[in-house]
Design a protein around this motif. Structure first.
Motif, PDB file in Angstrom:
ATOM      1  N   CYS A  23      -1.587  -0.801  -5.083  1.00  0.00           N
ATOM      2  CA  CYS A  23      -1.005  -2.138  -5.189  1.00  0.00           C
ATOM      3  C   CYS A  23       0.503  -1.956  -5.335  1.00  0.00           C
ATOM      4  O   CYS A  23       0.984  -0.827  -5.430  1.00  0.00           O
ATOM      5  CB  CYS A  23      -1.585  -2.884  -6.388  1.00  0.00           C
ATOM      6  N   MET A  62       2.411  -2.290  -7.732  1.00  0.00           N
ATOM      7  CA  MET A  62       2.837  -1.676  -9.002  1.00  0.00           C
ATOM      8  C   MET A  62       2.196  -0.314  -9.210  1.00  0.00           C
ATOM      9  O   MET A  62       2.324   0.289 -10.272  1.00  0.00           O
ATOM     10  CB  MET A  62       2.450  -2.577 -10.172  1.00  0.00           C
ATOM     11  N   CYS A  71      -1.044  -8.493  -9.948  1.00  0.00           N
ATOM     12  CA  CYS A  71      -1.071  -7.036  -9.759  1.00  0.00           C
ATOM     13  C   CYS A  71      -1.771  -6.654  -8.451  1.00  0.00           C
ATOM     14  O   CYS A  71      -1.389  -5.709  -7.786  1.00  0.00           O
ATOM     15  CB  CYS A  71      -1.786  -6.396 -10.946  1.00  0.00           C
ATOM     16  N   ALA A  72      -2.787  -7.419  -8.085  1.00  0.00           N
ATOM     17  CA  ALA A  72      -3.609  -7.046  -6.933  1.00  0.00           C
ATOM     18  C   ALA A  72      -3.141  -7.709  -5.637  1.00  0.00           C
ATOM     19  O   ALA A  72      -3.812  -7.613  -4.615  1.00  0.00           O
ATOM     20  CB  ALA A  72      -5.067  -7.421  -7.205  1.00  0.00           C
ATOM     21  N   MET A 109      -0.876   0.437  -9.757  1.00  0.00           N
ATOM     22  CA  MET A 109      -1.945   0.496 -10.760  1.00  0.00           C
ATOM     23  C   MET A 109      -3.287   0.675 -10.063  1.00  0.00           C
ATOM     24  O   MET A 109      -4.109   1.481 -10.463  1.00  0.00           O
ATOM     25  CB  MET A 109      -1.915  -0.764 -11.614  1.00  0.00           C
ATOM     26  N   TYR A 110      -3.511  -0.102  -9.028  1.00  0.00           N
ATOM     27  CA  TYR A 110      -4.646   0.167  -8.143  1.00  0.00           C
ATOM     28  C   TYR A 110      -4.266   1.378  -7.297  1.00  0.00           C
ATOM     29  O   TYR A 110      -3.162   1.436  -6.749  1.00  0.00           O
ATOM     30  CB  TYR A 110      -4.881  -1.023  -7.213  1.00  0.00           C
TER      31      TYR A 110
HETATM   32 CU   LIG Z   1      -0.776  -3.742  -9.478  1.00  0.00          CU
END
Ligand SMILES: [Cu+2]
Length: 120
Positions: A108, A110, A71-72, A112-113
């Protein structure tokens, strides 16, 4: 009388130490701003998640990724067409061009961050 003189000397010494550290602290924070802006990538958040930078000047950010999850892996600045792969447990340099004032989100891959670059 002797005791009073010693006490005054002690107070002066304390004042000098406080002054010294206050000055030293200010110098460190000024250097931190102008030379390197580090963003920690960890536990689902960018820290700091809001970064203020001056307009009209190229900026280099250092993304320190401490989250090994996929994810990151990338940081993306959609408005600037910039995307960089981040190495784990390292600071990755991300150079940005001189920008106009405004707010530029970064995430990020996606989303999310989430963070915001505030140019002013
Ligand atoms: Cu992510």
């Amino acid at each position: 009388m002797m005791t009073l003189a010693v006490n005054i000397l002690g107070l002066l010494l304390i004042a000098a130490i406080v002054w010294w550290f206050w000055l030293a602290g200010r110098q460190i924070s000024a250097a931190h701003f102008s030379e390197s802006l580090e963003v920690m990538v960890k536990d689902g958040v960018y820290e700091p998640d809001t970064i203020e930078v001056p307009a009209g000047r190229p900026i280099t950010l250092h993304f320190r990724r401490e989250d090994p999850s996929p994810c990151a892996e990338y940081v993306v600045f959609p408005d600037l067409d910039i995307s960089r792969q981040l190495a784990v447990h390292e600071a990755t340099e991300v150079s940005l061009p001189a920008l106009d004032t405004g707010k530029y989100p970064f995430t990020c891959q996606m989303k999310m961050y989430r963070g915001t670059l505030v140019v002013e």
